[in-house]
Structures are given as C-alpha cells and as structure tokens.
Design a protein around this motif. Structure first.
Motif, PDB file in Angstrom:
ATOM      1  N   THR A 131       0.804  -1.222   0.000  1.00 14.72           N
ATOM      2  CA  THR A 131       0.000   0.000   0.000  1.00 14.72           C
ATOM      3  C   THR A 131       0.839   1.276   0.000  1.00 14.72           C
ATOM      4  N   PRO A 132       1.963   1.350   0.735  1.00 13.92           N
ATOM      5  CA  PRO A 132       2.780   2.560   0.627  1.00 13.92           C
ATOM      6  C   PRO A 132       3.287   2.818  -0.795  1.00 13.92           C
ATOM      7  N   THR A 133       3.702   1.748  -1.502  1.00 10.94           N
ATOM      8  CA  THR A 133       4.233   1.955  -2.854  1.00 10.94           C
ATOM      9  C   THR A 133       3.126   2.343  -3.832  1.00 10.94           C
ATOM     10  N   LEU A 134       1.922   1.826  -3.630  1.00 10.10           N
ATOM     11  CA  LEU A 134       0.802   2.281  -4.460  1.00 10.10           C
ATOM     12  C   LEU A 134       0.501   3.749  -4.193  1.00 10.10           C
ATOM     13  N   TYR A 135       0.586   4.145  -2.944  1.00 10.38           N
ATOM     14  CA  TYR A 135       0.377   5.559  -2.598  1.00 10.38           C
ATOM     15  C   TYR A 135       1.475   6.426  -3.208  1.00 10.38           C
ATOM     16  N   PHE A 136       2.720   5.946  -3.188  1.00  9.36           N
ATOM     17  CA  PHE A 136       3.819   6.689  -3.810  1.00  9.36           C
ATOM     18  C   PHE A 136       3.538   6.927  -5.297  1.00  9.36           C
ATOM     19  N   PHE A 137       2.992   5.903  -5.951  1.00 11.72           N
ATOM     20  CA  PHE A 137       2.653   6.037  -7.367  1.00 11.72           C
ATOM     21  C   PHE A 137       1.633   7.155  -7.579  1.00 11.72           C
ATOM     22  N   LEU A 138       0.568   7.152  -6.772  1.00 11.17           N
ATOM     23  CA  LEU A 138      -0.453   8.190  -6.900  1.00 11.17           C
ATOM     24  C   LEU A 138       0.118   9.565  -6.577  1.00 11.17           C
ATOM     25  N   TYR A 139       0.977   9.621  -5.581  1.00 10.61           N
ATOM     26  CA  TYR A 139       1.558  10.909  -5.163  1.00 10.61           C
ATOM     27  C   TYR A 139       2.404  11.510  -6.279  1.00 10.61           C
ATOM     28  N   THR A 140       3.296  10.713  -6.850  1.00 11.75           N
ATOM     29  CA  THR A 140       4.157  11.226  -7.919  1.00 11.75           C
ATOM     30  C   THR A 140       3.357  11.526  -9.180  1.00 11.75           C
ATOM     31  N   LEU A 141       2.277  10.779  -9.398  1.00 11.57           N
ATOM     32  CA  LEU A 141       1.446  10.987 -10.589  1.00 11.57           C
ATOM     33  C   LEU A 141       0.647  12.282 -10.493  1.00 11.57           C
ATOM     34  N   LEU A 142       0.028  12.529  -9.345  1.00 15.11           N
ATOM     35  CA  LEU A 142      -0.873  13.661  -9.205  1.00 15.11           C
ATOM     36  C   LEU A 142      -0.188  14.928  -8.699  1.00 15.11           C
ATOM     37  N   GLU A 143       0.814  14.781  -7.850  1.00 12.67           N
ATOM     38  CA  GLU A 143       1.505  15.949  -7.308  1.00 12.67           C
ATOM     39  C   GLU A 143       2.707  16.370  -8.151  1.00 12.67           C
ATOM     40  N   ARG A 144       3.139  15.472  -9.052  1.00 15.57           N
ATOM     41  CA  ARG A 144       4.305  15.728  -9.905  1.00 15.57           C
ATOM     42  C   ARG A 144       5.550  16.025  -9.059  1.00 15.57           C
TER      43      ARG A 144
END
Length: 391
Positions: free
Chosen positions: A89-102
């Motif tokens: 779950t942390p790595t999935l969150y990292f993916f969303l963070y880098t995708l949406l927050e750039r």
C-alpha cells in the motif's frame, strides 16, 4: 532430520484452477514490471508503479508456492515476504503521489512510510534466523495441520510471535490508512481542477481514482479472508483478485500504446493533422502553478506530461503564438520577471536571483531574453517604471 524429511515428503503438490490463475498473474506482473523499469525514468510515477507491481508479485509468488505445496522445496524461505506485504500500500500511494503531485519520492522526506515494514522485519529476526524446523512448523500450522509438527532443536526464542500473531491486523491498518491518504489525494486533485488532454482514453485522474477503488476491493477481500479463514488458508483468493487487476492494468497499458494508433505508422505531418489535442490544453498546463518557471522544462517533458508528441506541441504553439517553444516559454518568464522586479516582496533578491526564480539558469541568458522580449535591460526597465511611479 528423518522426521523432517518424512513430513516434507508428505506435503502434497496441488495444481488446480486457482493456482493456474495465480501463476498467470505473477508471470504477467513480473513482465509488466520489467517493461516499466526498462522504459521509465528513475523518479517517475510509472517507475513507482513498477516497484509496487514487483513487490506484489514477490508476495503472491510466496502465496502461490505455499498454496501449491512447492514451498517444501525451499521451506527455509517460508514467510520471508511478510514484511513486503506492508510495502504494497505505501508503494501504491507513492505512485499516486508522484502521478498527481508531480513530485518525486525521496527517502529524506518520506521515510516514515517505511517505518512499519522495517520494524516488522526487525521483530521477525529470530524467525528468519531460526532453524528450518521453525519454518516448516509455521507452514504446517497454516496449511497442513493434519500432518503434525516436527521437533525444534535447541532453545528457540519465540518472542517474535507477539507481533507475528497481529500481522493481519497490521495489514488491515496499512490498507485502511493508505486508502484514506490516497482518497484525500484524489479529492484534492479533483478540487484543484484536473484538465485532461483530449487525445488519451483514460486520464491520470481516472486511473488514480480506479487505483483507489482497487485499494478498496483488495482491503475488503483481505477482510473477508481474515474473518472466514484461519492463518493463510484463503490467501489464494487475494492472489486471484490480484491476477484480475494485473490483466486489467495490462489491457490499459496496451490500449494506450501507440502500436494500435494510426500515428504509429503515420509520418510526422499526418500525425499532427490527426491529433485532437488543443492549444488551450497546453496553455493551461504550462501556466498552471508557473510550470514555465521550472528550470528543467523542455518541449519533450511537456509532451510527455500531456501524453502527446513533441512535434504536435511545437506546431500548436507556433501556429497559435507565432513563436517557437523557447520563445513562448521565455515570454512568460520575462512577464513574470517584470512583475517580480517591481514587487516589494522580491526586493531582497538581486536581478540575477529573480532571473533564476523565473527559470533562467544563467545571468547572461536572462539578460539576453529580457532585452529580446522587453526591448531593454532589467535595470533600464526598473528605472523607467520607477520614474513613472515617482512624482
């Protein structure tokens, strides 16, 4: 040792529909992760997704081996991936963070997300270093209680069981916590106003929203397994859900591939003529949060962010503004520099520092661009404006 080998020989090998489905997902997942690592940049969002995919495949490979009984050939590795479950779950969150927050993920800033997996791994050191009989008994207790257990040689410290017995609760907590974080991230992006390029089938917001939905499905599946099965008896159901998700992801990646588009075989000008992206989309993206003021901005990066071709971006900018990409960006930078040169909030900065703040890497580049687009030097501009303001 004879008792150990006897029980190992009695562990049945099971191959059925569930095991075949899991194996398909694991193989496909490893393949996707390999493609992602070969094609993506180190700190990009898709690279973070690749790591998440790799971790999931390692975990479900362990589940597959345990479910089929093949783990008996490498019994010393039983439960060796448990701490990786707490990284899914942390790595999935990292993916969303880098995708949406750039913004990239850095250990210095995001280290707290690794605390739980690391602490769990440390708490299990006695288990990892224990004799093979300990690993075998752990497996038998989860899958084949009817075969009995083997004797443990010497004095064994079982203090690790205090945390191990709470492992499922830790996983549920991790899923719930990161589900909330991810949901807040998607909501924040929605409120900020997401502008989707029109030439793609599924934009980043929709893909992120679907990823959060996958979070929810996986957590509910885990909760169902937790309430209805003891130990690891129902983990193969989670593996089946994961396989379905991996193939849905594969379908998405293939459907977005240029291989299926006419542009893949069209020449440069045919591609430009058939692309539906609008100049307004480019203008909105570049102007958002002063993206043009980033020193590392480039035509290629803008095209990648908009999921289009750099030739398309260049042609649209030229046809709408009459300028090439560099002049288009520099015009925006100079306009912002003019504001800051007269703004008291930036009076503590030198002219060179203001140039750097709007995206220019050197003093000479800033001065040349300023003279080209403002018709005078920064000093002359400030002197002229202040003389007009002064009585």
């Amino acid at each position: 040792m004879e008792n150990l080998n006897t029980i190992l020989d009695q562990i049945p090998i099971r191959h059925d529909l569930a095991s075949h489905i899991m194996l398909l997902g694991i193989v496909q997942g490893f393949f996707l992760a390999l493609v992602i690592f070969l094609r993506s940049k180190w700190k990009s969002a898709i690279n973070s997704f690749g790591w998440s995919l790799l971790i999931q495949c390692l975990v479900f490979l362990d589940v597959y081996l345990c479910y089929t009984g093949l783990i008996k050939h490498i019994i010393h590795l039983n439960d060796s991936t448990e701490f990786l479950v707490l990284l899914i779950t942390p790595t999935l969150y990292f993916f969303l963070y880098t995708l949406l927050e750039r913004k990239p993920i850095t250990l210095k800033k995001h280290w707290p997300h690794f605390v739980l997996p690391v602490l769990y791994a440390v708490s299990q050191v006695n288990y990892y270093l224990g004799p093979i009989q300990v690993k075998l008994n752990a497996y038998l207790g989860a899958y084949h209680r009817d075969l009995g257990f083997v004797d443990i040689p010497g004095n064994m410290n079982y203090s690790y069981h205090f945390i191990k017995d709470q492992f499922r609760w830790l996983v549920l907590f991790s899923f719930a916590f990161y589900l909330v974080l991810s949901l807040l991230l998607v909501i924040k992006t929605r409120k900020r106003g997401w502008t989707s390029p029109k030439n793609i089938k599924v934009d980043k917001y929709i893909f992120s929203r679907n990823t959060v939905a996958f979070f929810m499905v996986l957590m509910l599946t885990f909760l169902f397994i937790f309430l209805n099965y003891e130990d690891d008896g129902g983990d193969h159901f989670i593996g089946i859900v994961q396989t379905v998700t991996i193939f849905i992801t594969s379908f998405f990646m293939l459907s977005e591939s240029r291989f299926f588009e006419k542009s893949w075989i069209a020449d440069k000008y045919e591609t430009l003529a058939n692309n539906s992206i609008k100049f307004e989309t480019i203008e909105s993206f570049i102007s958002e949060a002063h993206y043009y003021a980033h020193q590392n901005i480039s035509l290629k990066k803008v095209a990648e962010e908009l999921d289009t071709n750099s030739n398309i971006v260049s042609k649209l900018i030229n046809s709408e503004t009459g300028s090439n990409f560099n002049d288009y960006i520099n015009q925006k930078r100079i306009a912002l520099a003019q504001q800051r040169l007269l703004d008291d909030a930036f009076k503590q900065l030198t002219v060179e520092a203001i140039g750097q703040s709007v995206g220019f890497k050197s003093k000479s580049t800033f001065y040349n661009a300023f003279k080209k687009h403002a018709g005078q030097s920064p000093s002359a501009f400030m002197k002229q404006k202040r003389s007009v303001i002064s009585p």
